[in-house]
Design a protein around this motif. Structure first.
Motif, PDB file in Angstrom:
ATOM      1  N   PHE A 368      48.787  22.554  16.519  1.00 31.50           N
ATOM      2  CA  PHE A 368      48.914  23.954  16.342  1.00 31.50           C
ATOM      3  C   PHE A 368      47.605  24.721  16.786  1.00 31.50           C
ATOM      4  N   ALA A 369      46.542  24.134  16.908  1.00 32.36           N
ATOM      5  CA  ALA A 369      45.463  24.578  17.686  1.00 32.36           C
ATOM      6  C   ALA A 369      45.646  24.665  19.176  1.00 32.36           C
ATOM      7  N   MET A 370      46.472  23.826  19.712  1.00 29.74           N
ATOM      8  CA  MET A 370      46.697  23.713  21.188  1.00 29.74           C
ATOM      9  C   MET A 370      47.656  24.785  21.344  1.00 29.74           C
ATOM     10  N   LEU A 371      48.573  25.086  20.588  1.00 28.05           N
ATOM     11  CA  LEU A 371      49.557  26.319  20.619  1.00 28.05           C
ATOM     12  C   LEU A 371      48.878  27.488  20.650  1.00 28.05           C
ATOM     13  N   ALA A 372      47.716  27.825  19.773  1.00 24.90           N
ATOM     14  CA  ALA A 372      47.056  28.927  19.629  1.00 24.90           C
ATOM     15  C   ALA A 372      46.046  29.090  20.794  1.00 24.90           C
ATOM     16  N   ALA A 373      45.623  28.024  21.508  1.00 23.60           N
ATOM     17  CA  ALA A 373      44.614  27.952  22.666  1.00 23.60           C
ATOM     18  C   ALA A 373      45.725  28.315  24.105  1.00 23.60           C
ATOM     19  N   VAL A 374      46.876  28.051  24.126  1.00 27.25           N
ATOM     20  CA  VAL A 374      47.803  28.466  25.095  1.00 27.25           C
ATOM     21  C   VAL A 374      48.067  29.829  25.105  1.00 27.25           C
ATOM     22  N   LEU A 375      48.261  30.508  23.907  1.00 28.59           N
ATOM     23  CA  LEU A 375      48.608  31.926  23.733  1.00 28.59           C
ATOM     24  C   LEU A 375      47.222  32.741  24.011  1.00 28.59           C
ATOM     25  N   TRP A 376      46.052  32.107  23.475  1.00 24.05           N
ATOM     26  CA  TRP A 376      44.816  32.754  23.873  1.00 24.05           C
ATOM     27  C   TRP A 376      44.612  32.587  25.452  1.00 24.05           C
ATOM     28  N   LEU A 377      44.891  31.729  26.094  1.00 25.41           N
ATOM     29  CA  LEU A 377      44.510  31.442  27.481  1.00 25.41           C
ATOM     30  C   LEU A 377      45.218  32.842  28.210  1.00 25.41           C
ATOM     31  N   GLY A 378      46.433  33.423  27.900  1.00 22.52           N
ATOM     32  CA  GLY A 378      47.247  34.388  28.456  1.00 22.52           C
ATOM     33  C   GLY A 378      46.395  35.628  28.312  1.00 22.52           C
ATOM     34  N   ASN A 379      45.621  35.601  27.363  1.00 26.21           N
ATOM     35  CA  ASN A 379      44.447  37.115  27.318  1.00 26.21           C
ATOM     36  C   ASN A 379      43.453  36.931  27.983  1.00 26.21           C
ATOM     37  N   VAL A 380      42.999  35.874  28.422  1.00 22.95           N
ATOM     38  CA  VAL A 380      41.708  35.697  29.352  1.00 22.95           C
ATOM     39  C   VAL A 380      41.823  36.481  30.379  1.00 22.95           C
ATOM     40  N   THR A 381      41.003  37.218  30.898  1.00 24.88           N
ATOM     41  CA  THR A 381      40.989  38.329  32.045  1.00 24.88           C
ATOM     42  C   THR A 381      39.881  37.818  33.005  1.00 24.88           C
ATOM     43  N   PHE A 382      40.014  38.499  34.092  1.00 26.86           N
ATOM     44  CA  PHE A 382      38.951  37.924  35.143  1.00 26.86           C
ATOM     45  C   PHE A 382      38.285  39.330  35.598  1.00 26.86           C
ATOM     46  N   LEU A 383      37.093  39.371  36.147  1.00 23.22           N
ATOM     47  CA  LEU A 383      36.040  40.180  36.700  1.00 23.22           C
ATOM     48  C   LEU A 383      35.525  39.946  38.003  1.00 23.22           C
ATOM     49  N   THR A 384      35.969  40.947  39.012  1.00 24.37           N
ATOM     50  CA  THR A 384      35.473  40.543  40.496  1.00 24.37           C
ATOM     51  C   THR A 384      34.087  40.502  40.525  1.00 24.37           C
ATOM     52  N   VAL A 385      33.310  39.472  41.375  1.00 28.06           N
ATOM     53  CA  VAL A 385      31.979  39.475  41.422  1.00 28.06           C
ATOM     54  C   VAL A 385      31.283  39.548  42.689  1.00 28.06           C
ATOM     55  N   ASP A 386      32.216  39.810  43.748  1.00 27.93           N
ATOM     56  CA  ASP A 386      31.770  40.017  45.192  1.00 27.93           C
ATOM     57  C   ASP A 386      32.688  40.580  45.957  1.00 27.93           C
ATOM     58  N   ASP A 387      32.478  40.844  47.207  1.00 28.97           N
ATOM     59  CA  ASP A 387      33.082  41.534  47.903  1.00 28.97           C
ATOM     60  C   ASP A 387      34.292  40.821  48.467  1.00 28.97           C
ATOM     61  N   ASN A 388      34.399  39.259  48.426  1.00 25.59           N
ATOM     62  CA  ASN A 388      35.390  38.544  48.738  1.00 25.59           C
ATOM     63  C   ASN A 388      36.522  38.517  47.805  1.00 25.59           C
ATOM     64  N   ASN A 389      36.352  39.283  46.707  1.00 24.22           N
ATOM     65  CA  ASN A 389      37.316  39.196  45.744  1.00 24.22           C
ATOM     66  C   ASN A 389      37.432  37.925  44.715  1.00 24.22           C
ATOM     67  N   HIS A 390      36.207  37.404  44.880  1.00 26.45           N
ATOM     68  CA  HIS A 390      36.125  36.244  43.800  1.00 26.45           C
ATOM     69  C   HIS A 390      35.849  36.427  42.403  1.00 26.45           C
ATOM     70  N   VAL A 391      36.236  36.115  41.754  1.00 27.35           N
ATOM     71  CA  VAL A 391      36.365  36.481  40.028  1.00 27.35           C
ATOM     72  C   VAL A 391      35.647  35.482  39.126  1.00 27.35           C
ATOM     73  N   GLU A 392      35.401  35.804  37.972  1.00 28.27           N
ATOM     74  CA  GLU A 392      34.903  35.182  36.897  1.00 28.27           C
ATOM     75  C   GLU A 392      35.690  35.516  35.515  1.00 28.27           C
ATOM     76  N   PRO A 393      35.958  34.430  34.575  1.00 32.96           N
ATOM     77  CA  PRO A 393      36.542  35.144  33.405  1.00 32.96           C
ATOM     78  C   PRO A 393      35.610  35.587  32.463  1.00 32.96           C
ATOM     79  N   VAL A 394      35.992  36.870  32.061  1.00 34.47           N
ATOM     80  CA  VAL A 394      35.068  37.622  31.124  1.00 34.47           C
ATOM     81  C   VAL A 394      35.131  36.816  29.732  1.00 34.47           C
ATOM     82  N   ILE A 395      33.735  36.825  29.302  1.00 27.07           N
ATOM     83  CA  ILE A 395      33.485  36.204  28.047  1.00 27.07           C
ATOM     84  C   ILE A 395      33.835  37.259  27.013  1.00 27.07           C
ATOM     85  N   ASP A 396      34.864  37.133  26.529  1.00 21.44           N
ATOM     86  CA  ASP A 396      35.410  37.939  25.139  1.00 21.44           C
ATOM     87  C   ASP A 396      35.932  37.150  24.142  1.00 21.44           C
TER      88      ASP A 396
END
Length: 1102
Positions: A368-396
């Motif tokens: 059940f923890a793996m199922l919850a992890a899959v669901l929460w992965l879908g809520n992970v968002t990204f933030l652009t960090v440079d001009d080349n459109n490279h991103v990093e996940p937002v720590i939320d």
């Protein structure tokens, strides 16, 4: 058009309508047996190749012989029309009760007689055509007869409702062969019997579109196997695997609320005695893309919704679960629930099933923890960090929750989702990802976790179902083929048809090798379409890769710069010569399948085929603290180390698994084909009657399309025309040779086989004899098996009767001999025993006399002791009753030891205190009474002293009187002779005597008065003492009386006071009397005394 064999042998002449001339007569004569699958006339005899026609056979129909025919309406549906008149090549027909049209006679197709309406085997139809098959299936479907036979294939139409065709009664009926109508139970029972009889593994292949009922059909087959061959308990675990597989592998689609998004093969193993001993499950190609995306009106896998709805509060807090509306993977579709389905209850069923297959509670929480992890992965968002459109996940919250559930650091997860490693010239380079690449990497991780979780669950189920089970090597496999929509005809369906055609090809080769007369019948071949997907180029060496659409896809996938457009161009370049391929504009192409044309768009083909998961993500899973991610990473690394078959070595690029999705699928498919090739297969084709999932609706076009896609119509034709059953001469003679006479059965197998066929009247057109095998049409072996079984049963009955008769005769003779022997032995034995018994009797008499005497003494002693006990009990009861609380509880060392109960002891102490108080009071009263008595005694002593003094006085007077009497006597003696003196003296004497008597009487009266007073005093003293003592006893409780002691004591005091006054008065009167007497004694005392003493003396003298 290629051809399949058709038999031409004997005198099977054909009529003008393409049917046997004697067929109608046969049907009329055997009208009660038209549903007998073993009837020799169930299949039409062979025709020459020049007279054979396909499904589009529209030869002229002789309207004069028949009144009804099938007519295809403008909407494409077939209508049963009544022929009103015929004019040349035209016919006037009426259909739908009100419509009358004129059509060409060659557009009409023959209609079967009414007696064949609803027949359960399509092979037995007199006129085999599309409308006849459709009408027959609809006729049975409208009457809830959803199962029909099409030769070796069972056709099951989904009723979309509950029908009474299942349960213990039906299982028992099919087990005992009391029912022979088509049913899933019949297919399963046939598989069991053939497995035991032929010692060959069996397989049941279930196919059909999504929503046709494949999963439920597989459940029904498993239920029958469990009920008939169960008993070890493992069958319950096998049935309980369904909720787990459906929860994690099924989802709601646009056309099915419980669609299986994977293929599965359940292999059920049997022990040596034919009981279920274990099982194993193999799955194929789980639809991983549904984890991260789903279209409108559909749902992702059931497990996500069940977890969010049914997880207990403690688990929700531990996994930080939210509502299904808060997860982005589930928000892509507005469909969150299924009507009539409670996800919370389904979650409980899944947990119960996990317990049954021995998945521990800890592992369940990890799942059940793996199922919850899959669901929460879908809520992970990204933030652009440079001009080349490279991103990093937002720590939320989403990222932190995923890291916690996986057991890794948030920074590690952040790096794995935003970077990838590349190997260039042997050097490892870390490259940052763009937003699109990072999203794809996140989705790839989610899909991989879910796919590995599903495979891990299947592995745990297999361990539970096979642990410690003994297997004989025999098994029955149930294959539930992946369900495809009618508009999504994928390679699985051509592959299935390819299997059937390969089987037919093998049959033709066997016909040629065994010298069987056969003729070709035209049929629609799909070989060109199969070659389009996968074909081995004969000009290439065996080590080189095959050329086909699938191979080109794998090849293009391996190129780093490969795109969907380059793949489409390569297809057009290499496959344009194939008649089943048609290039379209842009990225599209069309494949002409057997069932129709399907247009594909290559957009996303390469990406989906790669199923990219970067090495960084795999390393992340391997570094997690949780057990499951480590297992997933280990499995993926071991899989990536396997060499890709036919793949091109990469020169460089992003790391990923070496096996593409298509290569995995082909490997699984070929493995499946090899396994099925070693079994005897039974086919079930599930049909969906409508797309609305409503009962009672039969869509002809939809049903016909499915029948064409799976080749049911061709299967019926081939089954009617070919020889699907074959058996070697040796096996046939060994199995049925006992039915012949000895001199025939002892011949060679070929001669014996032919003799068997001739003896039992098998028509020549129903079989052919080859060099090594016998070939039979459908149903003929069944007739021989029935005859064999009946003969065996008869033989067994005769043998049982004869053996019973012999056994009874032998038993009767043995009994007679045994009786004689027993009578002699028993007589001798009885005589010896009688002598011994006689001696024993005498001894026993003496012993009994002594023993009885001893027993009597013992009984008397027991009776005496019992009397003592009874007496002791009675006496104890009497003592307890008298002592009121004192009980003889136990005996000590002495018999007179008494133990008083605590309650009784307290009561006794209370009573003792009360008694002591009362005793003191009584003693005080006694002292008072004694004082009074002392006073009375003192007075009495005074009275006695007075009486003594009076007595002394009286004694003195008596003495003086005595002396006077003496003197008087002397005087009398002197004057004795003188009369007057004598008279005088006598007169005086009398007077003195009278005076003395009077005085004596008075004294006596005084004494009696005093004695009466003394007696009265003594009597009254005793009376008052006794009354006072009695009242004291009543007051202290020592005596019982219905009176008030206080009142009686008061009355006693009053009585005592009254008597005291009376007694005082009497004493005073006595004193007066005594004083009076004493005074009288003083005045005339001398005279009285003299007289008294004189009398006394005279009396003494006298």
């Amino acid at each position: 058009m290629d051809s399949v064999e058709k038999s031409v042998k004997g005198d099977g002449s054909m009529g003008s309508d393409g049917m046997p001339e004697n067929l109608g007569a046969v049907h009329r004569e055997n009208i009660d047996h038209v549903d007998d699958g073993d009837s020799p006339y169930a299949c039409s005899p062979s025709v020459d190749n020049k007279d054979s026609r396909g499904w589009d056979d529209v030869s002229v129909y002789n309207a004069k012989k028949k009144n009804y025919a099938w007519f295809q309406a403008p909407d494409g549906n077939w209508e049963l029309a009544k022929i009103l008149s015929v004019s040349g090549t035209e016919s006037l027909i009426a259909f739908s009760e009100t419509k009358v049209v004129k059509v060409q006679s060659d557009c009409l197709l023959r209609a079967n007689p009414e007696i064949l309406d609803g027949i359960d085997d399509l092979i037995q139809l007199s006129y085999l055509s599309e409308p006849s098959v459709l009408y027959n299936l609809q006729y049975r479907y409208d009457r809830d007869m959803i199962y029909s036979k099409a030769g070796p294939v069972l056709v099951a139409i989904n009723p979309f409702k509950t029908i009474p065709l299942y349960g213990d009664d039906y299982i028992e009926a099919y087990k005992r062969r009391k029912k022979d109508s088509p049913h899933v139970y019949a297919i399963a029972d046939t598989a069991i019997r053939e497995m035991i009889r032929d010692e060959v593994n069996q397989s049941i292949v279930i196919s059909g579109e999504s929503g046709a009922g494949k999963t439920e059909t597989a459940k029904i087959a498993m239920q029958y196997l469990a009920a008939v061959r169960g008993g070890t308990g493992i069958e319950y675990e096998i049935l309980k695997t369904n909720p787990i597989l459906e929860g994690f592998g099924n989802a709601k689609t646009a056309r099915n609320d419980n669609s299986s998004r994977f293929g599965k093969l359940i292999e059920i193993h049997f022990s040596e005695i034919g009981r279920i001993s274990g099982a194993s499950i193999q799955t194929f190609l789980l639809e991983k893309s549904r984890v991260v995306q789903c279209t409108e009106g559909e749902r992702s896998y059931h497990s996500f919704y069940q977890l969010c709805a049914g997880a207990p509060l403690s688990l929700r807090e531990k996994l930080n679960l939210k509502s299904v509306y808060e997860y982005k993977y589930l928000q892509q579709s507005n469909c969150y629930t299924i009507p009539g389905i409670n996800d919370a209850e389904e979650f409980g069923i899944v947990v119960e099933a996990l317990d049954i297959v021995h998945v521990s509670k800890e592992d369940q929480e990890n799942v059940f923890a793996m199922l919850a992890a899959v669901l929460w992965l879908g809520n992970v968002t990204f933030l652009t960090v440079d001009d080349n459109n490279h991103v990093e996940p937002v720590i939320d919250e989403a990222l932190l929750t995923v890291a916690k559930l996986l057991g890794c650091e948030a920074e590690q997860l952040q790096i794995a989702l935003s970077t990838k490693k590349m190997t260039v010239s042997g050097e490892s380079i870390v490259q940052k990802l763009t937003l699109t690449q990072a999203s794809d990497s996140r989705d790839a991780l989610a899909k991989s976790i879910y796919s590995c979780l599903f495979d891990w669950l299947v592995e745990q189920i297999n361990k539970s179902l096979s642990a410690g089970k003994r297997q004989s090597g025999r098994s029955i496999s149930i294959l539930d083929i992946y369900g495809f929509e009618s508009f999504d005809v994928c390679p699985m369906i051509p592959r299935f048809i390819y299997t059937l055609l390969l089987y037919t090809y093998v049959c033709i080769n066997e016909y040629i090798q065994d010298g069987i007369d056969w003729a070709k019948v035209d049929f629609e071949d799909n070989q060109a379409c199969l070659s389009l997907f996968e074909k081995l180029n004969p000009n290439l060496r065996s080590s080189q890769k095959p050329l086909g659409l699938l191979t080109l896809l794998d090849e293009e996938t391996t190129f780093p710069n490969g795109t969907d457009m380059s793949f489409a161009n390569k297809l057009k370049q290499h496959l344009n010569s194939n008649p089943c391929f048609k290039g379209e504009r842009g990225k599209a192409f069309t494949v002409r399948h057997y069932a129709g044309d399907v247009t594909y768009d290559t957009t996303g083909f390469l990406e989906k085929n790669r199923d990219l998961l970067h090495l960084v993500s795999i390393q992340l899973l391997s570094s997690c603290k949780c057990k499951l991610p480590q297992i997933f990473a280990s499995n993926m690394l071991s899989l990536s180390e396997k060499p890709a078959v036919g793949s091109i070595n990469k020169l460089g690029g992003a790391d990923s698994q070496k096996l593409s999705v298509m290569l995995k699928f082909k490997g699984q498919l070929f493995q499946l084909m090899q396994r099925l090739g070693k079994t005897s297969s039974h086919f079930i084709r599930c049909i969906k009657p409508n797309n609305s999932h409503s009962s009672g609706i039969y869509n002809q076009q939809l049903v016909l399309q499915q029948l064409k896609c799976c080749g049911i119509l061709e299967v019926v034709r081939i089954s009617r025309s070919g020889y699907p059953t074959r058996m070697s001469h040796q096996k046939f003679a060994r199995r049925y040779g006992f039915l012949l006479f000895d001199h025939v059965a002892s011949q060679d197998p070929l001669t014996a086989s032919v003799a068997i066929l001739q003896q039992f009247g098998i028509l020549p057109e129903m079989y052919q004899v080859g060099y090594t095998k016998l070939f039979f049409r459908t149903g003929q072996i069944g007739k021989l098996e029935d005859t064999r079984n009946r003969t065996l049963n008869g033989i067994l009955r005769v043998q049982s009767c004869f053996r019973g008769h012999k056994a009874r005769l032998l038993l009767r003779d043995m009994k007679r001999r045994l009786h004689n022997l027993q009578s002699f032995i028993r007589g001798q034995k009885d005589r010896k025993e009688f002598a011994v018994l006689q001696h024993r009797h005498r001894s026993a008499a003496r012993i009994q006399k002594r023993i009885k005497a001893r027993i009597v003494r013992k009984e008397f002693r027991k009776l005496y002791d019992a009397a003592d006990v009874i007496q002791a009990v009675i006496r104890g009861w009497l003592v307890r009753r008298c002592t009121d609380g004192v009980g003889l509880i136990q005996f000590g060392s002495r018999k007179d030891d008494v133990v008083v109960n605590s309650s009784y002891l307290a009561d006794l102490q209370r009573r003792v205190l009360n008694s002591e108080i009362g005793l003191r009071e009584k003693e005080e009263e006694k002292e008072m009474l004694l004082q009074r008595i002392q006073q009375y005694n003192n007075r009495w002593s005074e009275y006695e002293q007075k009486m003594k003094s009076l007595e002394e006085l009286w004694q003195t007077q008596m003495n003086s009187l005595q002396s006077s009497l003496t003197l008087a006597k002397q005087t009398l003696t002197v004057d004795d002779n003188s009369d007057p003196p004598v008279n005088l003296t006598n007169t005086e004497t009398e007077r003195n005597s009278n005076g003395a008597g009077t005085s004596s009487n008075e004294m006596t009266a005084g004494l009696s008065l005093i004695s009466r007073l003394a007696e009265e005093f003594e009597q009254r003293s005793h009376v008052f003492g006794d009354d006072a003592q009695f009242l004291v006893e009543v007051k202290s409780g020592q005596a019982e009386a219905s009176l008030n002691p206080e009142e009686e004591l008061g009355r006693l005091k009053q009585s005592f006071e009254g008597w005291k006054k009376d007694f005082g008065a009497k004493l005073r009167e006595s004193k007066v009397i005594l004083n009076k007497l004493s005074s009288e004694d003083g005045g005339g005392g001398e005279k009285v005394k003299k007289n008294w003493w004189g009398r006394l003396n005279s009396s003494r003298v006298n």
